[in-house]
Every structure is written in structure tokens, then in C-alpha cells.
Design a protein around this motif. Sequence first.
Motif, PDB file in Angstrom:
ATOM      1  N   PHE A   3       0.494  -1.388  -0.279  1.00 58.24           N
ATOM      2  CA  PHE A   3      -0.073  -0.249   0.004  1.00 58.24           C
ATOM      3  C   PHE A   3       0.614   1.173  -0.164  1.00 58.24           C
ATOM      4  N   LYS A   4       0.487   1.954  -0.515  1.00 55.87           N
ATOM      5  CA  LYS A   4       1.182   3.556  -0.347  1.00 55.87           C
ATOM      6  C   LYS A   4       1.748   4.551   0.623  1.00 55.87           C
ATOM      7  N   ILE A  10       6.698   9.189   8.453  1.00 58.38           N
ATOM      8  CA  ILE A  10       5.998   9.235   9.361  1.00 58.38           C
ATOM      9  C   ILE A  10       5.173   8.670   9.351  1.00 58.38           C
ATOM     10  N   TRP A  11       4.690   7.398   8.409  1.00 62.85           N
ATOM     11  CA  TRP A  11       3.800   6.891   8.680  1.00 62.85           C
ATOM     12  C   TRP A  11       4.453   5.307   9.804  1.00 62.85           C
ATOM     13  N   GLN A  12       5.529   5.207   9.098  1.00 64.62           N
ATOM     14  CA  GLN A  12       6.028   4.122   9.967  1.00 64.62           C
ATOM     15  C   GLN A  12       6.723   4.727  11.631  1.00 64.62           C
ATOM     16  N   ASN A  50      -5.132   7.999  10.761  1.00 59.65           N
ATOM     17  CA  ASN A  50      -5.369   8.872   9.611  1.00 59.65           C
ATOM     18  C   ASN A  50      -4.245   9.247   8.352  1.00 59.65           C
ATOM     19  N   ILE A  51      -2.807   8.960   8.340  1.00 57.20           N
ATOM     20  CA  ILE A  51      -1.694   9.192   7.340  1.00 57.20           C
ATOM     21  C   ILE A  51      -2.282   7.924   6.613  1.00 57.20           C
ATOM     22  N   SER A  52      -3.027   6.578   6.713  1.00 58.09           N
ATOM     23  CA  SER A  52      -2.713   5.838   5.701  1.00 58.09           C
ATOM     24  C   SER A  52      -4.350   6.305   4.856  1.00 58.09           C
TER      25      SER A  52
END
Length: 117
Positions: A3-4, A10-12, A50-52
Motif C-alpha cells: 500500500f502507498k 511518517i506513517w512508519q 489518518n495518514i493511511s
Amino acid sequence: MKFKFENILIWQKAMDLGEDVNDLSKAFPEKEKFNLSSQICRAVDSVALNISEGSIGQSNPEFKKFMGYSIRSLAEVVTCLHKAKRRKYITDQDFEKYYQESFNLMNMMVAFRKNIK
């Protein structure tokens, strides 16, 4: 195929912070199970969620909107950390560690959002 959002730094980092804060909240008193402990866990999870969610949206303005939600959730986490410190549920060292991680992540998120065209 990934997935993108899985490639977004920042998601990690938000995922890592979420696990760390969740573990930290387990040391809160039992009376906080449905209060501060629950609140900080929901807020810190909301950062990565929310990032995802925003990253797979229909438009960049929508992604910016979800990044705003994520930034606000991180501010909520910081406030919960302050509450936990004041109530002596966490040490000064733990507070400083997670405060600094949150501060760094916040700066990264704000810069990332500015670059969404």
C-alpha cells in the motif's frame, strides 16, 4: 505489492510511536483504564490511521485534510503525556523521550503536509 502509505516514513514512525505509547499506557493505574489510558491509545493510533486513510483518498486536498486530523491527534497524545506526567504515571525520562519523539514526528508531518500539492 505494498500500500502507498507503507512507504511513507511518517506513517512508519507513527506506527512505532503507537506501539511504544500503548506499552507505556499499560503501566497507568487501573482506574485510568477507561480514561487516560484509553484516550492516549486511541489518539496515538489515530495518527497512523489518518495518514493511511488520507493517502488512499481521491485527491491531494483530501490527503491534506487527513494529515490535519493526524497532526491534531498527535497534539492530543502530547497533552495526554503531560497529564500522565503530572499524575506521576510516567517518569520524567519517559515523558522526555516520548515528548521528543512526538515533537520530531510533528515537525516531519507538518513539512510533509506542506509538500502535498
